[in-house]
Enzyme design. Sequence first.
Site, PDB file in Angstrom:
ATOM      1  N   ASP A 342     -12.148  11.924   7.530  1.00 58.01           N
ATOM      2  CA  ASP A 342     -13.490  12.792   7.127  1.00 58.01           C
ATOM      3  C   ASP A 342     -14.230  11.785   6.722  1.00 58.01           C
ATOM      4  OD1 ASP A 342     -11.807  11.766   4.741  1.00 58.01           O
ATOM      5  OD2 ASP A 342     -12.418  13.537   3.297  1.00 58.01           O
ATOM      6  N   HIS A 669      -5.643  11.716  13.100  1.00 61.59           N
ATOM      7  CA  HIS A 669      -6.807  12.625  12.632  1.00 61.59           C
ATOM      8  C   HIS A 669      -7.965  12.075  12.180  1.00 61.59           C
ATOM      9  CE1 HIS A 669      -8.430  16.271  10.986  1.00 61.59           C
ATOM     10  NE2 HIS A 669      -8.800  15.708  10.254  1.00 61.59           N
ATOM     11  N   ASP A 717       2.160  13.263  16.680  1.00 62.36           N
ATOM     12  CA  ASP A 717       0.978  12.526  16.789  1.00 62.36           C
ATOM     13  C   ASP A 717       0.168  13.195  17.580  1.00 62.36           C
ATOM     14  OD1 ASP A 717      -0.511  10.320  17.109  1.00 62.36           O
ATOM     15  OD2 ASP A 717       0.540   9.506  18.710  1.00 62.36           O
ATOM     16  N   GLU A 726      -2.969  11.597   9.643  1.00 62.33           N
ATOM     17  CA  GLU A 726      -4.345  11.013   9.385  1.00 62.33           C
ATOM     18  C   GLU A 726      -4.350   9.730   9.210  1.00 62.33           C
ATOM     19  OE1 GLU A 726      -6.431  13.681   6.654  1.00 62.33           O
ATOM     20  OE2 GLU A 726      -8.233  12.533   7.002  1.00 62.33           O
TER      21      GLU A 726
HETATM   22  O1  9MR Z   1      -3.475  11.494   0.445  1.00 62.24           O
HETATM   23  C1  9MR Z   1      -3.920  12.652  -0.397  1.00 62.24           C
HETATM   24  C2  9MR Z   1      -2.440  13.341  -0.626  1.00 62.24           C
HETATM   25  O2  9MR Z   1      -1.856  12.675  -1.629  1.00 62.24           O
HETATM   26  C3  9MR Z   1      -3.045  14.711  -1.308  1.00 62.24           C
HETATM   27  O3  9MR Z   1      -1.560  15.624  -1.540  1.00 62.24           O
HETATM   28  C4  9MR Z   1      -3.786  15.411  -0.241  1.00 62.24           C
HETATM   29  C5  9MR Z   1      -4.073  16.687  -0.792  1.00 62.24           C
HETATM   30  O4  9MR Z   1      -4.910  16.655  -1.859  1.00 62.24           O
HETATM   31  O5  9MR Z   1      -4.719  14.935   0.002  1.00 62.24           O
HETATM   32  C6  9MR Z   1      -4.595  13.789   0.625  1.00 62.24           C
HETATM   33  O6  9MR Z   1      -5.762  12.938   0.738  1.00 62.24           O
HETATM   34  C7  9MR Z   1      -6.760  13.436   1.719  1.00 62.24           C
HETATM   35  C8  9MR Z   1      -8.004  13.650   0.828  1.00 62.24           C
HETATM   36  O7  9MR Z   1      -7.757  14.869   0.275  1.00 62.24           O
HETATM   37  C9  9MR Z   1      -9.188  13.916   1.824  1.00 62.24           C
HETATM   38  N1  9MR Z   1      -9.410  12.994   2.788  1.00 62.24           N
HETATM   39  C10 9MR Z   1      -8.414  12.490   3.606  1.00 62.24           C
HETATM   40  C11 9MR Z   1      -7.017  12.135   2.485  1.00 62.24           C
HETATM   41  C12 9MR Z   1      -5.620  11.728   3.485  1.00 62.24           C
HETATM   42  O8  9MR Z   1      -5.193  12.980   4.312  1.00 62.24           O
END
Ligand code: 9MR
Length: 746
Positions: A342, A669, A717, A726
């Site tokens: 993102d 992602h 994947d 991601e």
């Molecule tokens: O890595 C994060 C994970 O530990 C959390 O459970 C999740 C939900 O809050 O979010 C993950 O982080 C994401 C973040 O919220 C937004 N950018 C991408 C991150 C990786 O997926």
Amino acid sequence: MKRRRTALLSLATLLGAALTALPVQNAGADEVEQVRNGGFDTTADPWWTSNVTASLTAGQLCADVPGGTVNRWDSAIGQNDITLVKGTTYRFSFRASGVPEGHAVRAIVGLAVSPYDTWQEATPVLDAAGDTYSYTFTSPIDSAQGQVAFQVGGSADPWRFCVDDVSLLGGVPPQVYEPDTGPRVRVNQVAYLPAGPKNATLVTDAVAKLPWQLKNSAGATVAHGWSVPRGVDASSGQNVHTIDFGAYRKPGAGFTLVADGEASRPFDIGAAAYRQLRLDAVKYYYTQRSGIAIRDDLRPGYGRAAGHVGVAPNQGDTSVPCRPGECDYRLDVTGGWYDAGDHGKYVVNGGIAAWELLSTYERSLLARTGHPASLGDGTLALPESGNRVPDVLDEARWELDFLLKMQVPDGQPLAGMAHHKIHDAQWTGLPLLPADDPQQRELHPPTTAATLNLAATAAQAARLYRPYDKAFAAKALSAARKAWTAALAHPAVYADPADGTGGGAYNDNDVTDEFYWAAAELYLTTGEKRYADHVLNSPQHTADVFGPYGFDWSRTAAAGRLDLALVPSKLPGRDQVRRSVVRGADRYLAALASQPYGMPYAPDGNRYDWGSSHQVLNNAVVLATAYDVTGASKYRDAAVQSMDYILGRNALNISYVTGYGEVNAQHEHSRWYAHQLDPKLPSPPAGTLAGGANSSIQDPYAQSKLQGCVGQFCYIDDIQSWSTNETAINWNAALARMASFVADQG
Ligand code: 9MR
């Protein structure tokens, strides 16, 4: 959940007359057609179009798509009010063509309303003759607001899209997703160290031991032995044996391991791959940078315009307001790294990521096997290379400067605290280059956790940059002290768990660990008693901070503990600190020994967490630190062996690192490494770590493919699977640190 959203479709323009009722045709016994008028024989009803000129041509629907749009969803054709039933399997099929050839259509079945989740999407590249496409998926929800759509925007030039025979057949037999796991002999597909451990896992029905042979690239057997039956492995549900071929120590390329009639994917014996992986894992950050054009000469194929500098349609991070009503100032928060796939920038995750990169460097200064020159000036092909500062410090500086900008200015309420995050007001779709993001950017309220992330990393930076840039070191230390004081004054300001629109929430209501980590870094840099007192009085100082899920952006005490163990200081009881790291490592050692796939990760109830691949690596960091502290080879070997799981010795027989291993994750992602969706965009760069198995499979795509998955199998994947696949700055930092450690053992 609060994550990725498929792009908003503009209001549909209905072709022709009003919507008709919902005639459903029985196509087979229980198979029910959900699409009305998929044949376009006499009318286009009830299909809508958006920003295309559509007409019926030879019994198909053709659309002239204008050029000059940015996103796929900027031009589309679709049909709404489709009913989807949870647990029902659908076959989505259509015939499509495109002229000129080479344009892609994003064909989706999903929600017609916010949050626009998609349950099936594919982006085939079309030719003029046309082809038939067919996909099977299972709906994870009940909805009467489903949609079938063909998104055709995003092309610089106009083109013509034709579609026919659109069908969404409900009640078809479920197509059980069977990952292609290749040969049943599972190895580290990259390399084993010549003097290091060499283990493999064999998937087999056999209960008795089996012979194995190690073959060199010419096919000659160079070692042989017997497997050890291990029974049914909980993390995969497979019956497995383990194979130990560590007695063979000769370097070479193209080895295979043969057992039970199967030959493994090839691998090397040597350290060179880890020296390259160390570089690639850190080079990853340059192409994550915000606020600077990425130079194609430095990263061929990855050049792109600067993101979020305010060049239309982008609104820029140069003067970002708070969300309405939350503050009346604006901040220049340009720079930093994009968090993941993102465009958000989050102080908590930026903090732990910067820490782990800085710690990779700091370990190289302090550990007996460290080599500071390995990430030194000129090693990473950065714009700053050649400035006589180690490149890894140049890269981390890009993030640190951003973190400092997130601090609330003097004179404002909560001065000295750090804003939790800055991101788009709404989620955006994929693909979307940073420079093309049209969303309003917003600062989210300061939190204690973000403030302490700033304090910890700025304090650590102060000691590491001092030899290279005294002014920056002083600035960082003063920001760290100010943040610490502000956090003490506001010790319980937490992020809102519901604040997940347009970006992740990163909420965390226990900040005793962030206090401990920040105090530890401030103490290690200044030696001051007040920080030592906080460390010594913190409940975290004696707590067991090395749990099964390891450390993470929300569990940061281990970051403090590891640094207290490694960085010289006069802290009273430092021996106990070091012993606590060794005790933690002993437990990871036991976990590794219990796992037939040999990773130091045995989560409670076999529930793999979001980002499990980096949790494996962070547990390995504890093992590596125990080696640095004690010199005992069992910790070094376990740390080195942990890499095997990441690089292919796993149930899926996949390397979670792009570009490493014969079969490796490639479709992480990401809005800009979105090759899977747009052939003109690159795949993630070599050295990108995928999040890995996640038992909770929060994203709809994973839900449609992986229901009921066991542990390691909860991964796919595919670019749509944001909860298993991601890429993220904190995850790659764990890879960088471990790749560096392993390279140092070669
Ligand atoms: O890595 C994060 C994970 O530990 C959390 O459970 C999740 C939900 O809050 O979010 C993950 O982080 C994401 C973040 O919220 C937004 N950018 C991408 C991150 C990786 O997926």
